[in-house]
Design an enzyme around this catalytic site. Structure first.
Site, PDB file in Angstrom:
ATOM      1  N   GLU A 186       0.955  -1.065   0.111  1.00 52.04           N
ATOM      2  CA  GLU A 186       0.238   0.243   0.118  1.00 52.04           C
ATOM      3  C   GLU A 186       1.068   1.473  -0.323  1.00 52.04           C
ATOM      4  O   GLU A 186       1.737   1.229   0.876  1.00 52.04           O
ATOM      5  CB  GLU A 186      -1.228  -0.071   1.256  1.00 52.04           C
ATOM      6  CG  GLU A 186      -1.743   1.348   1.178  1.00 52.04           C
ATOM      7  CD  GLU A 186      -2.763   1.447   2.335  1.00 52.04           C
ATOM      8  OE1 GLU A 186      -2.617   0.007   2.783  1.00 52.04           O
ATOM      9  OE2 GLU A 186      -3.865   2.407   2.173  1.00 52.04           O
ATOM     10  N   ASN A 244      -4.561   5.097  -1.441  1.00 51.99           N
ATOM     11  CA  ASN A 244      -5.984   5.810  -1.349  1.00 51.99           C
ATOM     12  C   ASN A 244      -5.933   6.722  -2.424  1.00 51.99           C
ATOM     13  O   ASN A 244      -4.953   8.149  -3.021  1.00 51.99           O
ATOM     14  CB  ASN A 244      -5.099   6.337   0.209  1.00 51.99           C
ATOM     15  CG  ASN A 244      -4.946   5.231   0.867  1.00 51.99           C
ATOM     16  OD1 ASN A 244      -5.970   4.362   1.858  1.00 51.99           O
ATOM     17  ND2 ASN A 244      -3.586   5.072   1.387  1.00 51.99           N
ATOM     18  N   GLU A 276      -7.578   2.877  -2.681  1.00 51.68           N
ATOM     19  CA  GLU A 276      -8.831   2.324  -1.824  1.00 51.68           C
ATOM     20  C   GLU A 276     -10.006   3.877  -1.105  1.00 51.68           C
ATOM     21  O   GLU A 276      -8.989   5.182  -1.079  1.00 51.68           O
ATOM     22  CB  GLU A 276      -7.472   2.287  -0.534  1.00 51.68           C
ATOM     23  CG  GLU A 276      -6.923   1.025  -0.670  1.00 51.68           C
ATOM     24  CD  GLU A 276      -6.082   0.319   0.505  1.00 51.68           C
ATOM     25  OE1 GLU A 276      -5.808   1.402   1.613  1.00 51.68           O
ATOM     26  OE2 GLU A 276      -5.618  -0.689   0.221  1.00 51.68           O
ATOM     27  N   ASP A 306     -11.921   0.984   2.385  1.00 52.72           N
ATOM     28  CA  ASP A 306     -10.557   0.789   3.362  1.00 52.72           C
ATOM     29  C   ASP A 306     -11.071   1.600   4.878  1.00 52.72           C
ATOM     30  O   ASP A 306     -12.632   2.262   4.898  1.00 52.72           O
ATOM     31  CB  ASP A 306      -9.635   2.365   3.065  1.00 52.72           C
ATOM     32  CG  ASP A 306      -8.299   2.586   3.465  1.00 52.72           C
ATOM     33  OD1 ASP A 306      -8.149   1.234   4.422  1.00 52.72           O
ATOM     34  OD2 ASP A 306      -7.924   3.048   3.298  1.00 52.72           O
ATOM     35  N   GLU A 363      -6.397  -4.715   8.956  1.00 57.72           N
ATOM     36  CA  GLU A 363      -5.038  -3.719   9.043  1.00 57.72           C
ATOM     37  C   GLU A 363      -4.485  -3.953  10.015  1.00 57.72           C
ATOM     38  O   GLU A 363      -5.143  -4.242  11.150  1.00 57.72           O
ATOM     39  CB  GLU A 363      -5.816  -2.192   8.567  1.00 57.72           C
ATOM     40  CG  GLU A 363      -6.131  -2.162   7.221  1.00 57.72           C
ATOM     41  CD  GLU A 363      -7.060  -0.448   7.651  1.00 57.72           C
ATOM     42  OE1 GLU A 363      -7.363   0.189   6.857  1.00 57.72           O
ATOM     43  OE2 GLU A 363      -7.360  -0.249   8.346  1.00 57.72           O
TER      44      GLU A 363
HETATM   45  P1  C2E Z   1      -5.173   4.143   5.860  1.00 57.68           P
HETATM   46  O1  C2E Z   1      -5.391   3.691   4.198  1.00 57.68           O
HETATM   47  O2  C2E Z   1      -5.434   3.020   5.964  1.00 57.68           O
HETATM   48  O3  C2E Z   1      -3.342   3.211   6.077  1.00 57.68           O
HETATM   49  C1  C2E Z   1      -3.139   2.741   7.416  1.00 57.68           C
HETATM   50  C2  C2E Z   1      -2.282   3.072   8.542  1.00 57.68           C
HETATM   51  O4  C2E Z   1      -2.496   2.587   9.511  1.00 57.68           O
HETATM   52  C3  C2E Z   1      -0.893   3.942   7.877  1.00 57.68           C
HETATM   53  O5  C2E Z   1      -0.821   5.010   8.448  1.00 57.68           O
HETATM   54  C4  C2E Z   1      -0.215   2.797   8.475  1.00 57.68           C
HETATM   55  O6  C2E Z   1       1.373   3.249   9.180  1.00 57.68           O
HETATM   56  C5  C2E Z   1      -1.158   2.590  10.049  1.00 57.68           C
HETATM   57  N1  C2E Z   1      -0.208   1.219  10.346  1.00 57.68           N
HETATM   58  C6  C2E Z   1      -0.261   0.110   9.665  1.00 57.68           C
HETATM   59  N2  C2E Z   1       0.008  -1.035  10.110  1.00 57.68           N
HETATM   60  C7  C2E Z   1      -0.476  -0.565  11.387  1.00 57.68           C
HETATM   61  C8  C2E Z   1       0.317  -1.518  13.051  1.00 57.68           C
HETATM   62  O7  C2E Z   1      -0.040  -2.312  12.305  1.00 57.68           O
HETATM   63  N3  C2E Z   1      -0.035  -0.629  13.749  1.00 57.68           N
HETATM   64  C9  C2E Z   1      -0.249   0.323  14.084  1.00 57.68           C
HETATM   65  N4  C2E Z   1      -0.547   1.437  14.440  1.00 57.68           N
HETATM   66  N5  C2E Z   1      -0.405   1.242  12.367  1.00 57.68           N
HETATM   67  C10 C2E Z   1       0.047   0.556  11.414  1.00 57.68           C
HETATM   68  P2  C2E Z   1      -0.208   6.500   7.785  1.00 57.68           P
HETATM   69  O8  C2E Z   1       0.565   6.418   6.790  1.00 57.68           O
HETATM   70  O9  C2E Z   1      -0.441   7.050   9.106  1.00 57.68           O
HETATM   71  O10 C2E Z   1      -2.010   6.674   7.302  1.00 57.68           O
HETATM   72  C11 C2E Z   1      -2.906   7.062   7.723  1.00 57.68           C
HETATM   73  C12 C2E Z   1      -4.142   7.322   7.182  1.00 57.68           C
HETATM   74  O11 C2E Z   1      -3.965   8.818   5.840  1.00 57.68           O
HETATM   75  C13 C2E Z   1      -4.401   6.485   5.856  1.00 57.68           C
HETATM   76  O12 C2E Z   1      -5.674   5.732   7.058  1.00 57.68           O
HETATM   77  C14 C2E Z   1      -5.384   6.836   4.464  1.00 57.68           C
HETATM   78  O13 C2E Z   1      -6.898   7.087   5.043  1.00 57.68           O
HETATM   79  C15 C2E Z   1      -4.687   8.655   4.549  1.00 57.68           C
HETATM   80  N6  C2E Z   1      -3.420   8.593   3.986  1.00 57.68           N
HETATM   81  C16 C2E Z   1      -2.116   8.077   4.060  1.00 57.68           C
HETATM   82  N7  C2E Z   1      -1.541   8.230   2.737  1.00 57.68           N
HETATM   83  C17 C2E Z   1      -2.586   9.066   1.502  1.00 57.68           C
HETATM   84  C18 C2E Z   1      -2.539   9.546   0.280  1.00 57.68           C
HETATM   85  O14 C2E Z   1      -1.565   9.341  -0.272  1.00 57.68           O
HETATM   86  N8  C2E Z   1      -3.614   9.720  -0.249  1.00 57.68           N
HETATM   87  C19 C2E Z   1      -4.728   9.424   0.495  1.00 57.68           C
HETATM   88  N9  C2E Z   1      -6.350  10.109   0.232  1.00 57.68           N
HETATM   89  N10 C2E Z   1      -5.279   9.681   1.689  1.00 57.68           N
HETATM   90  C20 C2E Z   1      -3.786   9.119   2.505  1.00 57.68           C
HETATM   91 MG    MG Z   2      -7.726   1.809   6.587  1.00 64.52          MG
HETATM   92 MG    MG Z   3      -5.529   2.384   2.942  1.00 61.32          MG
END
Ligand code: C2E
Ligand code: MG
Ligand code: MG
Length: 405
Positions: A186, A244, A276, A306, A363
């Site tokens: 992802e 995403n 997503e 998602d 996730e």
């Molecule tokens: P998401 O798409 O649901 O991504 C999963 C988030 O959970 C990611 O946080 C990831 O680092 C975190 N995560 C994954 N595995 C674990 C785990 O085992 N434990 C814990 N505590 N956390 C875990 P991140 O990278 O901070 O991203 C947060 C959200 O921001 C994403 O949730 C997504 O909704 C959004 N996002 C990130 N990049 C983009 C992007 O390029 N465009 C858009 N529109 N949204 C984005």
């Molecule tokens: Mg998610």
């Molecule tokens: Mg996602």
């Protein structure tokens, strides 16, 4: 094991830890154990208000709090503290398992980056495992230094950062839970700010989503990710890619056709790309989503729901939309299988997905017990810190190579 692990383990001595504890003996014991474990900066507070004052004054990587305290209890402290400190929390009380599970859920829902629990009497091994997890949570290699609660960066700063190409993709591996194979990644956005360091999506996505800046970010990340996908393929690893997408990016009617051209030019079949969309976005913009999801599927792309389970999409809407995958929000996964209340919810999500013909992805899998439990429930794929944290392109290539070896 991810390449970041050993460097993160060495960083335990750099952790800044705050203890909030009203029992002086427990406080002294915990402090001594932290110092013995190599932590150099340990601050203390004897009640919730004192803890909030310390958090307002300084930065901490880990807060260890008692749940049972006179005056402000640990849950109230936690809720108020999360506005000041979006990072790692651990509870140090002997409380009933369901009270502890609820406190952990509150912390998850309010955006804590890591949640742990310490038993009483304190065990040094348990404490050291927690410290390693906290150090890993602020490790380098694409992992944001600290997940502060959303801070509104002005649009002008975000526009400049896009122009200067300060955003870059990190990749989190996605595995087949049945055979343990890496099937895809992802794409997650990171901002390398010239002075503030590495910044997490929580601090810029929501603001960008109000304007066309989110479309620019999407284009930049996808272009880089397709190039990386092609280079991993040249090294013998065929992966799928999930990215995403915000509802406003979908509003552009020419998007599906442009995406087809773009993936074709990169030599990648649309079937390997998944978009997503959060459940919340789907329920807020059903008409746009219905049209664009259908048009993307017609061209062979995959589309995933998602963060499923925390939004309010109706089952009628879900069954009308041609999604291919359901990603179960990580708030349901944390603490399983001990958190018995979540079990029937997960079972019914799995049943629903099966009936709608959707693949299930969990996730936020952090422990082997969570993985085994999900596999037994019939969940097909998973992502989480247990397998790999989000890594930048070169780190992911090295990680893949080390797994092959
Ligand atoms: P998401 O798409 O649901 O991504 C999963 C988030 O959970 C990611 O946080 C990831 O680092 C975190 N995560 C994954 N595995 C674990 C785990 O085992 N434990 C814990 N505590 N956390 C875990 P991140 O990278 O901070 O991203 C947060 C959200 O921001 C994403 O949730 C997504 O909704 C959004 N996002 C990130 N990049 C983009 C992007 O390029 N465009 C858009 N529109 N949204 C984005
Ligand atoms: Mg998610
Ligand atoms: Mg996602």
């Amino acid at each position: 094991m991810p390449a970041t692990y050993s460097s993160a383990a060495q960083a335990v001595h750099l952790l800044r830890v705050l203890i909030v504890e009203d029992d002086p003996i427990q406080l002294a014991l915990l402090k001594a154990m932290l110092l013995d474990s190599g932590v150099r900066l340990v601050a203390e507070a004897v009640d919730g208000q004192g803890g909030l004052d310390r958090l307002a004054d300084g930065r901490f990587d880990l807060v260890i709090t008692d749940l049972r305290m006179d005056g402000m209890d640990g849950v109230e402290f936690l809720s108020r503290a999360l506005a000041l400190h979006g990072g790692a929390f651990a509870f140090s009380s002997a409380v009933e398992p369901d009270v502890l599970a609820s406190a952990e859920s509150i912390a998850h829902l309010q955006g804590a980056s890591l949640i742990g629990a310490l038993g009483k009497p304190l065990q040094i091994g348990e404490l050291q495992a927690l410290l390693r997890r906290a150090a890993a949570a602020c490790a380098p290699s694409g992992q944001p230094e600290r997940q502060r609660p959303a801070q509104a960066w002005p649009l002008s700063a975000l526009a400049t950062a896009l122009e200067w190409r300060q955003f870059f993709p990190v990749y989190q591996p996605k595995l087949d839970l049945n055979n343990g194979e890496v099937t895809g990644v992802e794409v997650l956005a990171r901002w390398r700010h010239p002075t503030a360091g590495l910044i997490a999506p929580a601090q810029f996505i929501a603001t960008m989503e109000q304007t066309e800046l989110i479309d620019v970010l999407f284009r930049q990340l996808l272009r880089q990710a397709l190039a990386d996908l092609a280079s991993w393929e040249a090294q013998g690893q065929q992966l799928s890619l999930a990215i995403n997408i915000a509802p406003r990016t979908l509003e552009d009617r020419s998007l599906p056709e442009r995406l087809v051209q773009q993936v074709r030019e990169a030599g990648i079949a649309p079937e390997r790309i998944s978009f997503e969309l959060t459940e919340t976005a789907i329920s807020r913009h059903p008409a746009t989503v219905l049209e664009s999801v259908t048009r993307l599927r017609l061209r062979g792309f995959q589309v995933a729901v998602d963060d499923f389970g925390v939004g309010y999409s109706s089952l009628a809407l879900l069954s009308a939309l041609p999604f291919s995958e359901l990603k179960i929000d990580r708030s349901f996964i944390a603490g399983m299988p001990l958190n018995g209340k979540v079990m029937p919810i997960l079972e019914s999500i799995m049943r629903l997905a099966k009936e709608l013909g959707l693949r299930t992805v969990a996730e936020g899998i952090e422990t082997g017990a969570e993985r085994d439990f999900l596999r037994a429930l019939g969940c097909e794929a998973g992502q989480g810190f247990l397998f790999g944290k989000p890594m930048n392109g070169p780190c992911l290539a090295a990680w893949l190579a080390s797994r092959r070896a």
